[in-house]
Design a protein around this motif. Structure first.
Motif, short mmCIF file in Angstrom:
data_model
loop_
_atom_site.label_atom_id
_atom_site.label_comp_id
_atom_site.label_asym_id
_atom_site.label_seq_id
_atom_site.Cartn_x
_atom_site.Cartn_y
_atom_site.Cartn_z
N ILE B 39 0.84 -1.20 0.00
CA ILE B 39 0.00 0.00 0.00
C ILE B 39 0.88 1.25 0.00
CG2 ILE B 39 -1.59 1.38 1.41
CD1 ILE B 39 -2.78 -1.27 2.38
N HIS B 40 1.90 1.25 0.89
CA HIS B 40 2.69 2.47 1.02
C HIS B 40 3.63 2.68 -0.16
CE1 HIS B 40 1.05 3.71 4.71
NE2 HIS B 40 1.20 2.51 5.22
N ILE B 41 4.12 1.59 -0.74
CA ILE B 41 4.97 1.76 -1.91
C ILE B 41 4.12 2.27 -3.08
CG2 ILE B 41 6.41 0.57 -3.60
CD1 ILE B 41 7.30 -1.26 -1.27
N ALA B 42 2.90 1.74 -3.21
CA ALA B 42 2.02 2.19 -4.29
C ALA B 42 1.68 3.66 -4.12
CB ALA B 42 0.74 1.35 -4.28
N LEU B 43 1.37 4.07 -2.89
CA LEU B 43 1.07 5.48 -2.66
C LEU B 43 2.31 6.34 -2.89
CD1 LEU B 43 -1.24 5.15 0.45
CD2 LEU B 43 -1.87 6.20 -1.72
N GLY B 44 3.47 5.79 -2.52
CA GLY B 44 4.73 6.50 -2.76
C GLY B 44 4.94 6.71 -4.26
N PHE B 45 4.59 5.70 -5.04
CA PHE B 45 4.71 5.77 -6.50
C PHE B 45 3.82 6.89 -7.04
CE2 PHE B 45 3.16 4.33 -10.67
CZ PHE B 45 4.37 4.24 -11.35
N ILE B 46 2.58 6.94 -6.52
CA ILE B 46 1.65 7.99 -6.97
C ILE B 46 2.20 9.37 -6.59
CG2 ILE B 46 -0.66 8.95 -6.62
CD1 ILE B 46 -1.57 6.02 -6.13
N ALA B 47 2.71 9.47 -5.35
CA ALA B 47 3.27 10.75 -4.90
C ALA B 47 4.43 11.16 -5.79
CB ALA B 47 3.74 10.62 -3.45
N ALA B 48 5.29 10.17 -6.12
CA ALA B 48 6.44 10.46 -6.98
C ALA B 48 5.96 10.96 -8.34
CB ALA B 48 7.29 9.20 -7.14
N GLY B 49 4.92 10.31 -8.87
CA GLY B 49 4.36 10.72 -10.16
C GLY B 49 3.86 12.16 -10.11
#
Lengths: 61, 296
Positions: B39-49
């Motif tokens: 969950i947190h890596i996916a959200l981190g990916f979105i944040a990075a995007g």
């Protein structure tokens, strides 16, 4: 109102010292008193607090 | 493919790696399981995007596109709620609960980490486009180091001196040093407590830390951390065997009483010293300017 602490039972070898209106266990000896207090502690999920050598109260926290 | 493709890929990768890197630091606070991590890596990916695409949109003079960053803010506030709810619900089943202050601290950390990811991706992409990839790598590393530093937070050993004291009984009263902890009546229970119990005295180094460690949430955090690391001699239905921290009203020292499974003094001292000082517990009475007194 939520009651946070409550005296569930009193275990004593000296009946003169117990409060009125509470479950009281009169015991003949200190050993018996400790034994009953230990059992009540487990049964009632309370803590056996020692008020004096002849008086224990089981309190729910 | 256009001129922004590589910078965007670079920014997203750096941001996601940054999130993974920061996820490692909070193992002790929050032992994340595999799904929680995803969950947190996916959200981190979105944040990075989000952080990354802000730069090309500015370059293309699409200024309104930057408003989607506000969307990010509400999205990540939701992360905080999610963490808070999960941890608060789980807390009811902990033998030694974390306490709301600790949970709030963890939830805030999770939210802010996403903003740090946005920041990292933002500066990395920017430097890639303006300069080149080598400068971008250096800047990304610096951003990660800054993130790491910002996330580290204070430790208890910075504000208090910790000292081991053998707990003792005075009648039915349990004491750590001269601090009264609780009343335990049964001799059998007293023996258990003396056998497994450990006492610690936290001596505040200054007036500010005195208020900080007086905070009930901070004290609960200490008990939780020690119990997590060293195990706890306790079960449901044994309320007498409860770790407690009480305060000496005279000088602000805190007496900590714990019942670890493993009685290792050195380790316990180390663990207490490394308990985070909770942001929400920190008080700084001395920061108040005395000259302002009466002007409010």
């Amino acid at each position: 109102m939520v009651i946070e602490k409550y005296i569930l039972a009193v275990v004593t070898t000296n009946p003169k010292k117990v409060p009125v209106a509470s479950a009281v266990f009169n015991c003949d000896s200190k050993e018996e008193m400790e034994h009953i207090a230990a059992n009540l502690e487990a049964i009632l999920d309370g803590i056996a607090h020692g008020l004096s050598d002849e008086l224990y109260v089981i309190v729910k926290h | 493919m256009n001129e922004y493709t590589y910078p965007i890929i670079f920014g997203v990768i750096v941001g996601t790696l940054g999130r993974i890197y920061m996820l490692r630091t909070d193992y002790r606070q929050y032992p994340t399981y595999l799904h929680g991590k995803i969950i947190h890596i996916a959200l981190g990916f979105i944040a990075a995007g989000l952080g990354t695409v802000a730069i090309p949109s500015i370059m293309e003079e699409e200024f309104t596109a930057v408003t989607f960053l506000t969307l990010a803010a509400s999205q990540f506030r939701e992360v905080r709620n999610m963490e808070r709810n999960t941890l608060a619900q789980l807390d009811g089943y902990e033998l030694v609960p974390r306490g709301s202050t600790y949970i709030e601290g963890i939830a805030v950390a999770f939210e802010s980490r996403n903003y740090l990811v946005i920041f990292t991706s933002f500066v990395s992409t920017f430097t890639y486009i303006v300069f080149n990839i080598y400068v971008a790598i250096v800047i990304a590393l610096i951003a990660l180091i800054i993130s790491r530093k910002l996330m580290a937070g204070g430790k208890l050993k910075d504000i208090v001196d910790v000292e081991y004291v053998e707990p003792r009984f005075d009648g039915a009263g349990l004491y750590v040093d001269n601090i009264y902890i609780m009343n335990i009546g049964l001799p059998k229970r007293q023996e258990e407590v003396l056998k497994y119990g450990m006492g610690f005295i936290l001596k505040p180094k200054n007036f500010n830390s005195r208020s900080t460690i007086a905070n009930l949430g901070q004290r609960q955090a200490i008990l939780h951390d020690v119990s997590t690391a060293l195990g706890v001699y306790r079960d449901s239905g044994t309320p007498a065997l409860v770790p407690l921290a009480k305060r000496d009203l005279d000088d602000g020292r805190v007496g900590v009483f714990v019942l670890p499974q493993e009685k290792n003094i050195e380790m316990a001292l180390d663990i207490i010293g490394n308990v985070p000082t909770l942001e929400n517990a920190i008080r700084m009475p001395t920061e108040r300017n005395v000259n302002e007194k009466g002007e409010q």
